[in-house]
Design a protein around this motif. Structure first.
Motif, PDB file in Angstrom:
ATOM      1  N   ARG A  59      82.408  19.133  14.433  1.00  0.00           N
ATOM      2  CA  ARG A  59      81.261  20.042  14.364  1.00  0.00           C
ATOM      3  C   ARG A  59      80.002  19.222  14.578  1.00  0.00           C
ATOM      4  NH1 ARG A  59      79.073  22.721   8.882  1.00  0.00           N
ATOM      5  NH2 ARG A  59      78.223  20.628   8.732  1.00  0.00           N
ATOM      6  N   PHE A  60      79.201  19.629  15.539  1.00  0.00           N
ATOM      7  CA  PHE A  60      77.908  18.999  15.775  1.00  0.00           C
ATOM      8  C   PHE A  60      76.844  20.075  15.603  1.00  0.00           C
ATOM      9  CE2 PHE A  60      74.348  17.979  18.624  1.00  0.00           C
ATOM     10  CZ  PHE A  60      73.982  16.746  18.100  1.00  0.00           C
ATOM     11  N   ARG A  61      75.804  19.742  14.877  1.00  0.00           N
ATOM     12  CA  ARG A  61      74.772  20.754  14.657  1.00  0.00           C
ATOM     13  C   ARG A  61      73.393  20.109  14.669  1.00  0.00           C
ATOM     14  NH1 ARG A  61      72.083  20.628  10.031  1.00  0.00           N
ATOM     15  NH2 ARG A  61      72.881  19.207   8.443  1.00  0.00           N
TER      16      ARG A  61
ATOM     17  N   LEU B 296      71.395  25.071  16.031  1.00  0.00           N
ATOM     18  CA  LEU B 296      72.511  25.122  16.972  1.00  0.00           C
ATOM     19  C   LEU B 296      73.726  24.527  16.270  1.00  0.00           C
ATOM     20  CD1 LEU B 296      73.491  25.430  20.019  1.00  0.00           C
ATOM     21  CD2 LEU B 296      72.948  22.989  20.207  1.00  0.00           C
ATOM     22  N   THR B 297      74.877  25.191  16.395  1.00  0.00           N
ATOM     23  CA  THR B 297      76.108  24.675  15.791  1.00  0.00           C
ATOM     24  C   THR B 297      77.225  24.748  16.818  1.00  0.00           C
ATOM     25  OG1 THR B 297      75.371  25.584  13.671  1.00  0.00           O
ATOM     26  CG2 THR B 297      77.642  24.809  13.811  1.00  0.00           C
ATOM     27  N   VAL B 298      77.906  23.654  16.983  1.00  0.00           N
ATOM     28  CA  VAL B 298      78.955  23.557  17.996  1.00  0.00           C
ATOM     29  C   VAL B 298      80.254  23.104  17.326  1.00  0.00           C
ATOM     30  CG1 VAL B 298      79.680  22.336  20.081  1.00  0.00           C
ATOM     31  CG2 VAL B 298      77.294  22.992  19.799  1.00  0.00           C
ATOM     32  N   TYR B 299      81.331  23.788  17.641  1.00  0.00           N
ATOM     33  CA  TYR B 299      82.675  23.379  17.183  1.00  0.00           C
ATOM     34  C   TYR B 299      83.502  23.018  18.403  1.00  0.00           C
ATOM     35  CZ  TYR B 299      81.467  25.449  12.684  1.00  0.00           C
ATOM     36  OH  TYR B 299      80.856  25.756  11.493  1.00  0.00           O
ATOM     37  N   TRP B 300      84.169  21.916  18.312  1.00  0.00           N
ATOM     38  CA  TRP B 300      84.958  21.396  19.440  1.00  0.00           C
ATOM     39  C   TRP B 300      86.325  20.992  18.900  1.00  0.00           C
ATOM     40  CZ3 TRP B 300      87.017  16.506  20.640  1.00  0.00           C
ATOM     41  CH2 TRP B 300      87.254  16.207  21.999  1.00  0.00           C
TER      42      TRP B 300
ATOM     43  N   LEU C 271      83.255  26.191  20.808  1.00  0.00           N
ATOM     44  CA  LEU C 271      82.495  27.327  20.291  1.00  0.00           C
ATOM     45  C   LEU C 271      81.051  26.911  20.070  1.00  0.00           C
ATOM     46  CD1 LEU C 271      82.386  30.173  18.914  1.00  0.00           C
ATOM     47  CD2 LEU C 271      82.971  29.014  16.796  1.00  0.00           C
ATOM     48  N   VAL C 272      80.142  27.699  20.589  1.00  0.00           N
ATOM     49  CA  VAL C 272      78.720  27.430  20.413  1.00  0.00           C
ATOM     50  C   VAL C 272      78.084  28.612  19.691  1.00  0.00           C
ATOM     51  CG1 VAL C 272      76.519  26.971  21.546  1.00  0.00           C
ATOM     52  CG2 VAL C 272      78.629  26.039  22.508  1.00  0.00           C
ATOM     53  N   VAL C 273      77.448  28.336  18.587  1.00  0.00           N
ATOM     54  CA  VAL C 273      76.713  29.357  17.842  1.00  0.00           C
ATOM     55  C   VAL C 273      75.245  28.974  17.912  1.00  0.00           C
ATOM     56  CG1 VAL C 273      76.444  30.558  15.642  1.00  0.00           C
ATOM     57  CG2 VAL C 273      78.672  29.611  16.284  1.00  0.00           C
ATOM     58  N   ASN C 274      74.430  29.911  18.341  1.00  0.00           N
ATOM     59  CA  ASN C 274      73.036  29.571  18.615  1.00  0.00           C
ATOM     60  C   ASN C 274      72.176  29.646  17.368  1.00  0.00           C
ATOM     61  OD1 ASN C 274      71.451  28.499  20.528  1.00  0.00           O
ATOM     62  ND2 ASN C 274      71.012  30.395  21.629  1.00  0.00           N
ATOM     63  N   ARG C 275      72.686  29.180  16.280  1.00  0.00           N
ATOM     64  CA  ARG C 275      71.906  29.076  15.055  1.00  0.00           C
ATOM     65  C   ARG C 275      72.702  28.242  14.058  1.00  0.00           C
ATOM     66  NH1 ARG C 275      74.499  32.238  11.373  1.00  0.00           N
ATOM     67  NH2 ARG C 275      75.447  34.208  12.054  1.00  0.00           N
TER      68      ARG C 275
ATOM     69  N   LEU D 182      78.984  30.957  23.338  1.00  0.00           N
ATOM     70  CA  LEU D 182      80.125  30.524  24.127  1.00  0.00           C
ATOM     71  C   LEU D 182      81.346  30.411  23.248  1.00  0.00           C
ATOM     72  CD1 LEU D 182      81.127  29.418  26.865  1.00  0.00           C
ATOM     73  CD2 LEU D 182      80.554  27.137  26.012  1.00  0.00           C
ATOM     74  N   TRP D 183      82.459  30.896  23.749  1.00  0.00           N
ATOM     75  CA  TRP D 183      83.731  30.753  23.043  1.00  0.00           C
ATOM     76  C   TRP D 183      84.784  30.495  24.100  1.00  0.00           C
ATOM     77  CZ3 TRP D 183      86.530  29.846  18.951  1.00  0.00           C
ATOM     78  CH2 TRP D 183      87.826  30.325  18.851  1.00  0.00           C
TER      79      TRP D 183
END
Lengths: 576, 224
Positions: A494-496, A428-432, A552-556, A355-356
């Motif tokens: 950043r939440f991971r 999972l790594t998420v940027y907000w 932004l969601v990165v699936n790793r 997701l972006w």
């Protein structure tokens, strides 16, 4: 390996036509010129006159500060020196990396002095383009006194570049080979290299004055170091702006002093910066960045100078008030521009980016309300509940637009497939990018998939401050508590989560601060609410308020280099 | 260094430029951002090669003598030059802060000239490090008062070495890592040149002519 040409090529935009593929020749000129921009070196310490005398059998050190390009592995020091009281039959120069170079210098009548070249092997490339401070030195070993009259330092060009960060080399296409989707060869590789060139192809040093700590210049209160203001000219980066200029000043209080105010001032009112000096020990003081008149590349008549200024920006170093100051060096540098203003997550690999969301470009807005928020990578559109407003441009986000959530009505954006972002396995790594306000009566739920009551993960603001949470296999809420960042103002969170289902580590980080982590076992994916949600209360009956610029969601798990790229891109994009 | 492309700024690129899947890249974005952006970055990558200022009277540079009607060398500045696509070096813009102190009673003007010379490696002893003189130069005249002025060339052009002069010059040679790993090294050949600053005092008596500061930056007065 991408070769660095000795000269750039002319990049014509003529071959760019709708419906036609770019020609190999066009691609070639782009690749070669990019390699030249990244790898052709630059002047990190402009030539300056010095007046140093090193007596027989003595050694002296002199403070310097400089910035090199990330591709630089070797620097060239040029030193103009001669024997003073007789031929110097042996002397040594110590470079910034503490390596020594032996040389000899004869006594010649002015102006027949000698220019010496010393190559410094940098211990490591500086991907951050930070300013390195330290000392250089001269030692007189045999013969007469050594006189040094001038010095400069250049980043030496690279013969070739790696096709990866931070070199960012680009491989030109081979004979009949097609463009391929590989790092440094694809359209994405070209675009990324351009984005980094914006930062790397910088104007490095702007001004150099090197004195001597053993014989410094004394500047009394109300006076300036230079009788006549020197001149600097940074490059233009934006429409009409530079990135600002920064002064690195080696200074101390004169003996017996208690305090003084050191100021970096320009001819433009309000463009100055100052700091207090309260020590009689030598230290570097960094002042700026401050605005500066920059080069106008379109003004050939005035040789790049803008007509409102003499030839650039006049500046001075002042003792604004207080006791006497002693100054031993002044180096003015240009602040590096941000890289990757255009960054997209493509380089991570399409399977990784789930997701972006970007509020400015990807929202559908009707009547000021956001009616859809789509992801260009997957093509999925947001399922919208409520009607957050489209707020932009917002000065707190680099004059970019944001989505503004209001807690007065039950609104949030939801994605039906949020539950598929299971951190077990590759992580999972998420940027907000956004901001949040504190609510006194309930948790402020910033974002997440699921909620505390129904398993899953997310980031909240509660009585313990900012916290990331996840639900373990026993149904217990596990918190990684950052706890220090107050609500209000834009930030990058950043939440991971990472690990297999036996051991999971969750972490939360705000901007580039320290990461708070928590470890647990057996993560439980959301079994209740699957949606990815913003500003939803834990109980589901209240809604928080805040703004979101990007998500932004990165699936790793992402690497350190990837994280750096993403952070730099987000900081650049939103002016953070 | 000059405006050679369509933009005098860095054109931004929207997210999603590098299209997903098999979709083509947007041609207008490629035109503006890639081609235009690279040209702008090259235009603005010019370096400041020399920049210094004396702090006060007594620290400045000056000729050993300043008898009127004679040319003297006031400064000799080594520079590493970079190449343009057409084979000549990028232009240099020179600014001098010059002063006629009038210390000997004559504040008549002085004429300044500066020019480029190609450089030779100079590890020997007693070798003048020059071979060919560049064809361009500039004159300027400082005011007659006992104050200093900023001077730049009156020709409105930047200095450069022509393609022929570049071909005749002898670049330096240094071994540099070919890759980050540093396993292999190859030679790079920076081009050395010298900026020579000369002054001819005018009038009938010594003028106390001095050079208080200088700046040399890359900028092309002619596009390519």
């Amino acid at each position: 390996m991408a070769g660095v040409p000795r000269q750039p090529l002319v990049v014509s935009s003529d071959p760019v036509r709708i419906g036609y593929a770019p020609s190999a020749g066009h691609w070639y000129t782009i690749a070669r010129t990019l390699n030249w921009l990244h790898g052709d070196g630059g002047c990190c310490l402009p030539w300056c006159t010095v007046d140093w005398t090193i007596l027989t059998s003595t050694s002296e050190t002199y403070p310097v500060a400089l910035r090199s390009r990330p591709a630089t592995t070797h620097r060239l020091w040029m030193v103009y020196a001669a024997g003073g009281t007789g031929n110097v039959t042996e002397a040594e120069f110590t470079d910034l990396s503490a390596a020594t170079h032996t040389f000899q210098a004869t006594t010649l009548t002015d102006p027949g002095r000698h220019l010496f070249y010393f190559v410094e092997d940098c211990s490591a490339q500086d991907a951050d383009m930070g300013v390195q401070t330290g000392t250089i030195g001269f030692e007189q070993i045999a013969g007469g006194t050594l006189r040094v009259h001038g010095i400069a330092c250049y980043d030496l060009p690279r013969p070739s570049l790696d096709e990866s960060y931070p070199d960012m080399g680009v491989e030109p296409p081979g004979g009949a080979s097609p463009m391929v989707d590989r790092d440094g060869e694809s359209a994405g590789g070209i675009a990324e290299s351009v984005g980094y060139a914006r930062r790397h192809a910088a104007r490095l040093g702007l001004f150099t004055w090197l004195g001597d700590e053993a014989d410094p210049e004394t500047v009394a209160s109300g006076n300036s170091l230079f009788d006549i203001s020197p001149l600097v000219m940074p490059r233009r980066v934006g429409d009409s702006t530079s990135t600002g200029i920064t002064a690195h000043v080696r200074a101390r209080l004169a003996s017996g002093g208690s305090s003084a105010t050191l100021r970096f001032d320009t001819d433009n009112a309000g463009d100055d910066d100052s700091t207090s000096v309260s020590s009689t020990s030598w230290a570097w003081y960094t002042l700026g960045p401050i605005n500066a008149t920059n080069e106008d590349s379109a003004d050939n008549v005035d040789l790049g100078a803008r007509t409102s200024a003499p030839f650039g920006e006049l500046f001075n170093i002042d003792n604004q008030t207080g006791d006497d100051l002693e100054i031993a060096a002044v180096i003015v540098t240009e602040s590096p521009a941000a890289a990757l203003d255009h960054w997209t997550p493509q380089r991570l690999g399409e399977d990784d980016v789930e997701l972006w969301l970007d509020a400015e470009h990807l929202c559908t807005v009707a009547g000021g309300d956001v009616t859809a928020w789509a992801c260009p990578i997957t093509g999925r559109a947001a399922t919208l509940s409520g009607a957050p407003s489209f707020d932009g441009p917002d000065s707190g986000y680099g004059n970019r637009s944001v989505v503004d959530f209001d807690d007065s009505i039950p609104e949030h954006l939801a994605f039906a497939d949020g539950s598929q972002w299971d951190p077990t396995g590759d992580g999972l790594t998420v940027y907000w990018v956004g901001e949040w306000s504190s609510t006194a009566s309930a948790y402020e739920y910033l974002f997440g998939a699921g909620d505390i009551a129904n398993k899953g993960w997310g980031v909240i603001e509660d009585g313990s401050g900012l916290r990331g949470f996840a639900i373990d296999g026993g149904g217990t809420v596990r918190y990684a508590t950052e706890g220090t960042t107050a609500p209000g103002g834009a930030a990058i969170i950043r939440f991971r989560m990472d690990g297999d289902n036996g051991t999971i580590e969750a972490g939360i980080r705000v901007n580039r601060g320290s990461e708070a982590t928590v470890s647990f076992t057996n993560y439980s994916a959301s079994a209740g609410t699957h949606d990815l949600q913003f500003f939803r209360n834990t109980a589901g009956d209240k809604y928080g308020s805040g703004k979101v610029g990007a998500f932004l969601v990165v699936n790793r798990e992402v690497s350190t280099a990837e994280d750096e790229r993403i952070m730099t891109a987000l900081e650049s994009r939103f002016g953070l | 260094m000059t405006q050679s492309g369509d933009f005098d700024y860095f054109p931004p690129l929207p997210p999603g430029f590098v299209a997903h899947g098999d979709r083509p890249v947007d041609s207008s974005a490629w035109h503006d951002h890639i081609a235009g952006g690279i040209n702008h970055l090259r235009d603005q990558s010019g370096q400041i090669l020399a920049n210094w200022m004396a702090t006060s009277t007594g620290d400045e540079l000056g000729p050993n003598d300043d008898t009127p009607g004679r040319w003297y060398e006031a400064a000799r500045i080594p520079l590493i030059l970079r190449m343009r696509p057409d084979g000549r070096t990028h232009g240099l813009v020179v600014h001098l802060r010059c002063w006629n102190a009038g210390t000997d009673g004559d504040t008549t003007s002085a004429r300044w000239r500066w020019y480029l010379m190609t450089g030779l490696e100079n590890f020997g002893v007693g070798i003048e490090p020059f071979d060919y003189a560049a064809a361009d130069g500039a004159d300027a005249t400082v005011g007659t008062s006992a104050s200093s002025e900023w001077l730049t060339g009156d020709s409105g052009k930047s200095l450069y070495l022509t393609t022929a002069q570049v071909a005749r010059s002898r670049p330096l040679g240094f071994s540099v890592d070919s890759s980050r790993a540093g396993a292999a090294q190859n030679e790079v050949r920076p081009l050395l040149a010298w900026l020579i600053v000369g002054v001819e005092p005018q009038g009938t008596a010594n003028t106390g002519t001095t050079l208080r500061g200088y700046q040399v930056r890359e900028f092309d007065s002619e596009g390519f």
